[in-house]
Design an enzyme around this catalytic site. Sequence first.
Site, PDB file in Angstrom:
ATOM      1  N   ASN A  24     135.210  32.980  -1.727  1.00 23.14           N
ATOM      2  CA  ASN A  24     135.568  31.707  -0.973  1.00 23.14           C
ATOM      3  C   ASN A  24     134.978  30.620  -1.744  1.00 23.14           C
ATOM      4  O   ASN A  24     133.370  30.802  -1.531  1.00 23.14           O
ATOM      5  CB  ASN A  24     135.129  31.981   0.407  1.00 23.14           C
ATOM      6  CG  ASN A  24     135.686  30.751   1.182  1.00 23.14           C
ATOM      7  OD1 ASN A  24     135.799  29.687   0.636  1.00 23.14           O
ATOM      8  ND2 ASN A  24     135.685  30.949   2.785  1.00 23.14           N
ATOM      9  N   CYS A  42     140.625  26.783   0.511  1.00 22.64           N
ATOM     10  CA  CYS A  42     141.572  27.095   1.575  1.00 22.64           C
ATOM     11  C   CYS A  42     142.875  28.003   1.163  1.00 22.64           C
ATOM     12  O   CYS A  42     142.304  29.097   1.056  1.00 22.64           O
ATOM     13  CB  CYS A  42     142.401  25.551   1.962  1.00 22.64           C
ATOM     14  SG  CYS A  42     141.929  24.298   1.201  1.00 22.64           S
ATOM     15  N   HIS A  59     141.959  29.143   8.722  1.00 21.61           N
ATOM     16  CA  HIS A  59     141.659  30.270   7.818  1.00 21.61           C
ATOM     17  C   HIS A  59     142.680  30.728   7.147  1.00 21.61           C
ATOM     18  O   HIS A  59     143.924  30.656   7.865  1.00 21.61           O
ATOM     19  CB  HIS A  59     140.748  31.285   8.581  1.00 21.61           C
ATOM     20  CG  HIS A  59     140.398  32.415   7.990  1.00 21.61           C
ATOM     21  ND1 HIS A  59     139.350  32.293   7.075  1.00 21.61           N
ATOM     22  CD2 HIS A  59     140.735  33.690   7.690  1.00 21.61           C
ATOM     23  CE1 HIS A  59     139.006  33.267   6.396  1.00 21.61           C
ATOM     24  NE2 HIS A  59     139.956  34.309   6.789  1.00 21.61           N
ATOM     25  N   ASP A 116     141.846  38.737   2.404  1.00 21.28           N
ATOM     26  CA  ASP A 116     141.205  38.032   3.283  1.00 21.28           C
ATOM     27  C   ASP A 116     139.918  37.538   2.590  1.00 21.28           C
ATOM     28  O   ASP A 116     138.838  38.207   2.586  1.00 21.28           O
ATOM     29  CB  ASP A 116     140.749  38.327   4.654  1.00 21.28           C
ATOM     30  CG  ASP A 116     140.217  37.563   5.366  1.00 21.28           C
ATOM     31  OD1 ASP A 116     139.927  36.473   5.125  1.00 21.28           O
ATOM     32  OD2 ASP A 116     140.122  37.885   6.615  1.00 21.28           O
TER      33      ASP A 116
END
Length: 1089
Positions: A201, A206, A453, A470
């Site tokens: 991340n 995003c 998220h 994720d």
Amino acid sequence: MTLMTPPPLDQQEDDEMLVPHTEFTEGPQPMEVAQAETATAVDAQSVDDPPSARFTWTIDNFSRFNTKKLYSDVFVVGGYKWRILVFPKGNNVDHLSMYLDVADSTNLPYGWSRYAQFSLTVINQLHQKYSIRKDTQHQFNSRESDWGFTSFMPLGELYDPGRGYLVNDSCIVEADVAVRRVIDYWSHDSKKETGYVGLKNQGATCYMNSLLQTLYHIPYFRKAVYHMPTTENDIPSGSIPLALQSLFYKLQYSDTSVATKELTKSFGWDTYDSFMQHDVQELNRVLSEKLEDKMKGTVVEGTIQQLFEGHHMNYIECINVDYKSTRKESFYDLQLDVKGCRDVYASFDKYVEVERLEGDNKYHAEQHGLQDARKGVLFIDFPPVLQLQLKRFEYDFMRDTMVKINDRYEFPLQLDLDRENGKYLSPEADRSVRNLYTLHSVLVHSGGVHGGHYYAYIRPTLSDQWFKFDDERVTKEDVKRALEEQYGGEEELPQTNPGFNNSPFKFTKYSNAYMLVYIRESDKEKVICNVDEKDIAEHLRVARSEDLLEQIGKDVYFDLVDHDKVRSFRIQKQITFNLFKEEVAKEFGIPVQFQRFWLWAKRQNHTYRPNRPLTPQEEAQSVGQLREVSNKANNAELKLFLEVEIGQDLRPVPPPEKTKEDILLFFKLYDPSKEELRYVGRLFVKGSGKPLEILTKLNEMAGFAPDQEIELYEEIKFEPNVMCEHIDNRLTFRSSQLEDGDIVCFQKPPQMGSNEQCRYPDVPSFLEYMHNRQVVRFRSLEKSKEDEFCLELSKLHTYDDVVERVANHLGLDDPSKIRLTSHNCYSQQPKPQPIKYRGVDHLSDMLVHYNQTSDILYYEVLDIPLPELQGLKTLKVAFHHATKDEVVIHTIRLPKQSTVGDVINDLKTKVELSHPSAELRLLEVFYHKIYKIFPHNEKIENINDQYWTLRAEEIPEEEKNLGPHDRLIHVYHFTKDTTQNQVQVQNFGEPFFLVIHEGEALADVKMRIQKKLQAPDEEFSKWKFAFLSLGRPEYLQDSDIVSNRFQRRDIYGAWEQYLGLEHSDNAPKRSYAANQNRHTFEKPVKIYN
């Protein structure tokens, strides 16, 4: 990936609230506040059915609270302690702010985490159905120990007694909480558990990670990317094809999560702003267009079109004449409506819906004039890979803002676009192609319109096994989690806790699909193809002594080299390493027989050093096999150090033979007077040898006299702390535990007692300095866009150190007059509250904002020292002149123990009074209503002028001499807003007091009001007069006796009943101030500080 907008609150040492600048009215938001009372930690429950409960909190005397925030009692759900946090006057916004807070967050063990779905409700005590409820979900942890809504509901609605949210000054708040089971995030090894790795991340990227994973898992696409030619001069951060190849390569071969920075740089989106300004569809198109362009003229030309391009036909067909206009258009993705559609089929039905052009909207057909016609879209062909963008975000014209559509929207595992006899297809479509699609991936957004998220559910081989990607974490999931749980809509949770209100409660599901990828059954074999070893080129990075010379002391101070900045080679896996050496010979002009390559290794202390030379057997292997050897060190890319020995004639010579006794050391030279570190070369030493034996050689490398005394240090590590130890010249290298790839720094000994004092006299102090060095950009708080200067500081500098350096730069004698304000990384603005005098320990604390670190501080020069100022209360008071048509805003600064009487006395020295004996009063005005006349003895410390306007005015003579039957009433301006289902009263303008006499008719009162406001006859004649109680107007006639309406004296809050002046003018109220013919009830404002 989590994108946090708006910024959270700063945590300060006292109870002063620091709040975000920006108002956000959609979606849940984080907020950090001063930590609460401690309580004992409770173990998590591991259950699939979430324990849930409802907690009700009645807050009495709600409008009387002077504190900025209130906490409820602690309640327990799922074995955890929770409480509600409210800001009665808003968290720096004109809305009630409300959050769910982990009550014992300060006492929980390091790394704690808990996940909850919850809703917060303000109960409407008159009509239950008008209760306002918002729900969300959140992973609570030490950084985000509360979560909720900064803009829960407008304060104007909350405090309006007619609305029913505040009855007898009581407000009722409810929290419905369901605790979910939490899996330990950090101990999960994605590669081991699933065979796949995630993407790091980057903070603001995003939606990008979920899209990249989806594209990577379309093997035909990945294969084409691997086959794109990239020139040897490309560097990944400047070339999208090379950056994407590198990224896909690492996803395929790395054991840990992969960074995306090179890719984001390659398409120019290297700031937080650039991601905020684009969306997933734009990113998809930028990538597609760039790759399509780069593939032209290569073996993979046309891949993007072959995979993703479909065509539809726009047509207009006349009803009464034989005329039809058609236009063929291509698409790479389709945008489908979610609002008003129950599933994908309903969206396709809407997409091809026929519109009739008739009446005023007739179609102008060539040669036929205006004609009734049908207009629509039909599909000529669909692509093998169908990308559907679901319109979850829409513009709401009524609210003038973007909103997220969380409605339930279903999508099938198999999608048949030939259904109902090909209703979506145009006449020229090839009906032999079977348009039956299988779902490949579901991209999910969880959160509100201003942030949230993003993650993806993908089944890479179209088997029954789904995977959730994720960010860095990849997990196995079942089909229910990927499909039904991403439909959106509402979810009902049963109540389980006895002693609570046990009715079930529903949650809006904020996690839902926003993009779907389907693969056509007939193209499945082609799209989900094998990506063989021969399809993939290896990426080799080769560092040389020249790179070390160039980088050490400029870009690099620790370790040896930044591998992203060294030469990169792209070589087919099956090529032997010896052939690769020929490539190197061409590139660097170093014959093959003079090249020796070393593998790099990541050590346990996180340093990265050349570890050992390649053996002749390894060099005979293919590049692919060699990378497998290297990959044991978690390197997706093969990183090498090229050792070249230079002879006396400065030409390459064969490398010396390396035995187990030989140790390769790298040397850096430090000059304390210049504060300079540079690379001076490398040497082979014998393990049994001693540093004493190489001092002459080192002096030669440094350009020193042969007998110059020098001190040696070993650079051991730099994370999390610097470790650099003195080397004893008399011990052997092996006794000092030196090995291949180690770094020795050396210098002349510090001159003891010399006049020339060095800031960093030795290598350890210099490396410590470099480790903590921080260049800070200082901006003037007043003119942040214009004035900026940079200072080089240390992260360990104290508050006093920092202000002293700023004062020196500005030429100020007194550093205590400098006040600093931190930077909000999310809004790119100064934080609302300055840093208190010595309120933080170190510079590093000033620069941290939430989980981001900034390099910006704002400064202002005060007229008095900051410690003194902090003992004072500053209030902004708007003075309304009795006779002149103006408002002047004064800044009053008095000791915190002062009273309102002191404020009035201070104000009298600054304002122009209508006569010397005039008396002043201080009022609290909020939403164009007067809520309070401050008593003279009230302390000013708790007066809040951040949300309420403080107004000072002269007390009119008529109010001083009230008769026994005279009444002092509130008079407010209002308009009626009928845009809602019910008529709502909107107050505006300046409220005022008026004395009414017993038996006085409205006609007489009107004359006095017109004179007081100096309203022109034409305008005044349009106003209607009404008595308002609880927000409901009762219109008055000229003959009505006004005092008869104002008989009750025991009402709560005098602002509940007032005489209202209704204006029919529906223009936005703030435009009055811009008009030349300004209304007399909107006065011009001047600001005096």
